[in-house]
Design an enzyme around this catalytic site. Structure first.
Site, mmCIF file in Angstrom:
data_model
loop_
_atom_site.group_PDB
_atom_site.id
_atom_site.type_symbol
_atom_site.label_atom_id
_atom_site.label_comp_id
_atom_site.label_asym_id
_atom_site.label_seq_id
_atom_site.Cartn_x
_atom_site.Cartn_y
_atom_site.Cartn_z
ATOM 1 N N ASP A 53 0.904 -0.775 0.304
ATOM 2 C CA ASP A 53 -0.265 0.213 -0.011
ATOM 3 C C ASP A 53 1.089 1.055 -0.331
ATOM 4 O O ASP A 53 1.615 1.307 1.078
ATOM 5 C CB ASP A 53 -0.736 -0.081 1.280
ATOM 6 C CG ASP A 53 -2.045 1.061 1.147
ATOM 7 O OD1 ASP A 53 -2.692 0.374 1.059
ATOM 8 O OD2 ASP A 53 -1.600 2.269 1.272
ATOM 9 N N ILE A 54 0.174 2.306 -1.241
ATOM 10 C CA ILE A 54 1.229 3.996 -0.723
ATOM 11 C C ILE A 54 1.067 4.185 0.638
ATOM 12 O O ILE A 54 2.455 4.753 0.351
ATOM 13 C CB ILE A 54 0.862 4.203 -1.896
ATOM 14 C CG1 ILE A 54 2.132 4.734 -2.941
ATOM 15 C CG2 ILE A 54 -0.802 4.821 -1.901
ATOM 16 C CD1 ILE A 54 1.666 5.516 -3.788
ATOM 17 N N ASN B 83 -12.796 -3.658 2.920
ATOM 18 C CA ASN B 83 -13.687 -2.392 2.575
ATOM 19 C C ASN B 83 -14.438 -2.573 1.804
ATOM 20 O O ASN B 83 -14.022 -2.533 -0.279
ATOM 21 C CB ASN B 83 -13.194 -0.957 2.943
ATOM 22 C CG ASN B 83 -12.209 -0.733 4.077
ATOM 23 O OD1 ASN B 83 -12.576 -0.621 4.848
ATOM 24 N ND2 ASN B 83 -10.734 -0.047 3.620
ATOM 25 N N GLU C 142 -12.137 3.654 -0.764
ATOM 26 C CA GLU C 142 -11.433 4.741 -1.611
ATOM 27 C C GLU C 142 -11.337 3.811 -3.455
ATOM 28 O O GLU C 142 -12.185 4.632 -4.078
ATOM 29 C CB GLU C 142 -10.178 5.529 -1.701
ATOM 30 C CG GLU C 142 -10.230 5.982 -0.149
ATOM 31 C CD GLU C 142 -8.844 5.908 0.216
ATOM 32 O OE1 GLU C 142 -7.871 6.235 0.079
ATOM 33 O OE2 GLU C 142 -8.409 6.331 1.929
ATOM 34 N N VAL C 143 -11.006 2.447 -3.517
ATOM 35 C CA VAL C 143 -10.774 2.977 -4.354
ATOM 36 C C VAL C 143 -11.876 0.943 -5.292
ATOM 37 O O VAL C 143 -11.618 0.061 -4.573
ATOM 38 C CB VAL C 143 -9.988 1.903 -5.316
ATOM 39 C CG1 VAL C 143 -8.701 0.990 -6.255
ATOM 40 C CG2 VAL C 143 -8.594 2.791 -4.565
ATOM 41 N N HIS D 232 -10.168 -5.733 -3.361
ATOM 42 C CA HIS D 232 -9.129 -5.607 -3.034
ATOM 43 C C HIS D 232 -9.247 -5.600 -1.142
ATOM 44 O O HIS D 232 -9.835 -5.267 -0.565
ATOM 45 C CB HIS D 232 -8.268 -4.153 -3.497
ATOM 46 C CG HIS D 232 -9.180 -2.995 -2.135
ATOM 47 N ND1 HIS D 232 -9.994 -2.371 -2.424
ATOM 48 C CD2 HIS D 232 -8.317 -2.284 -1.348
ATOM 49 C CE1 HIS D 232 -10.392 -1.445 -2.279
ATOM 50 N NE2 HIS D 232 -9.621 -1.608 -1.133
ATOM 51 N N HIS E 230 -6.799 -5.389 2.505
ATOM 52 C CA HIS E 230 -5.600 -4.966 2.870
ATOM 53 C C HIS E 230 -5.237 -6.615 3.955
ATOM 54 O O HIS E 230 -6.273 -6.526 4.623
ATOM 55 C CB HIS E 230 -6.374 -3.848 3.493
ATOM 56 C CG HIS E 230 -6.534 -2.591 3.033
ATOM 57 N ND1 HIS E 230 -6.207 -1.481 2.824
ATOM 58 C CD2 HIS E 230 -8.187 -2.634 2.394
ATOM 59 C CE1 HIS E 230 -6.743 -0.695 2.226
ATOM 60 N NE2 HIS E 230 -8.016 -1.129 1.793
HETATM 61 P P1 AMP Z 1 -9.883 1.720 0.194
HETATM 62 O O1 AMP Z 1 -10.122 2.292 1.072
HETATM 63 O O2 AMP Z 1 -10.165 0.179 1.248
HETATM 64 O O3 AMP Z 1 -10.502 1.397 -1.338
HETATM 65 O O4 AMP Z 1 -8.043 1.248 0.552
HETATM 66 C C1 AMP Z 1 -7.715 2.311 -0.756
HETATM 67 C C2 AMP Z 1 -5.989 1.607 -0.150
HETATM 68 O O5 AMP Z 1 -5.303 1.504 -1.874
HETATM 69 C C3 AMP Z 1 -5.852 3.253 0.317
HETATM 70 O O6 AMP Z 1 -4.687 1.919 1.574
HETATM 71 C C4 AMP Z 1 -4.895 3.419 -0.109
HETATM 72 O O7 AMP Z 1 -3.296 3.963 0.489
HETATM 73 C C5 AMP Z 1 -4.510 2.467 -1.477
HETATM 74 N N1 AMP Z 1 -3.241 3.019 -2.669
HETATM 75 C C6 AMP Z 1 -4.377 3.815 -3.223
HETATM 76 N N2 AMP Z 1 -3.583 4.052 -4.901
HETATM 77 C C7 AMP Z 1 -2.461 3.576 -4.652
HETATM 78 C C8 AMP Z 1 -1.248 3.316 -5.163
HETATM 79 N N3 AMP Z 1 -0.587 3.091 -6.398
HETATM 80 N N4 AMP Z 1 -0.629 2.155 -5.065
HETATM 81 C C9 AMP Z 1 -0.696 1.690 -4.008
HETATM 82 N N5 AMP Z 1 -1.936 2.073 -2.736
HETATM 83 C C10 AMP Z 1 -2.669 2.400 -3.075
#
Ligand code: AMP
Length: 118
Positions: A33-34, A91, A99-100, A104, A106
């Site tokens: 994770d970034i 999530n 967010e994404v 996925h 974690h």
């Molecule tokens: P979520 O809130 O469960 O959708 O988590 C999305 C996660 O993706 C967050 O913890 C971000 O820090 C992570 N994230 C977003 N963009 C990137 C990226 N380019 N590379 C790695 N992790 C990312």
């Protein structure tokens, strides 16, 4: 929710964005994770175009579900988290703060995790 291929994880799967890769197989890709929320914080994303955990369970067969779960476990093994433990988080949807919009998991570990982590 309809899948939108503009999201950042879809771009990583297509090779349009880089990632710090941990593991990859036919069904999944794992990377760090970034913005880590624990000492070790990895993400395992599904290669199929699925928005979240509910979409995954509703639209995958048993083999696809097993493949993704095994990829998560393989990543845990590579990260050396089996002995001391780890947390898995999916999530899902707006109340979770997802967010994404691409499925996925974690993986969090490497230290004693607070109960309110993620
Ligand atoms: P979520 O809130 O469960 O959708 O988590 C999305 C996660 O993706 C967050 O913890 C971000 O820090 C992570 N994230 C977003 N963009 C990137 C990226 N380019 N590379 C790695 N992790 C990312």
């Amino acid at each position: 929710m309809e899948y939108n291929a503009d999201n950042v994880f879809a771009k990583i799967i297509r090779g349009e964005l880089p990632c710090d890769k941990i593991y990859e197989d036919d069904c999944a890709l794992a990377f760090y994770d970034i913005h880590p929320k624990a000492k070790i914080h990895a993400l395992v994303i599904c290669k199929a175009l699925l928005t979240d955990f509910s979409d995954f369970v509703d639209h995958s067969d048993s083999e696809e579900i097993a493949c993704f779960m095994r990829a998560i476990h393989k990543t845990v093994e590579i990260l050396g988290l089996e002995k001391d433990g780890y947390r898995l988080v999916f999530n899902t949807g707006k109340d979770s703060g997802q967010e994404v919009p691409h499925l996925h998991a974690h993986i969090l570990g490497g230290e004693k995790l607070p109960v309110d982590c993620l």
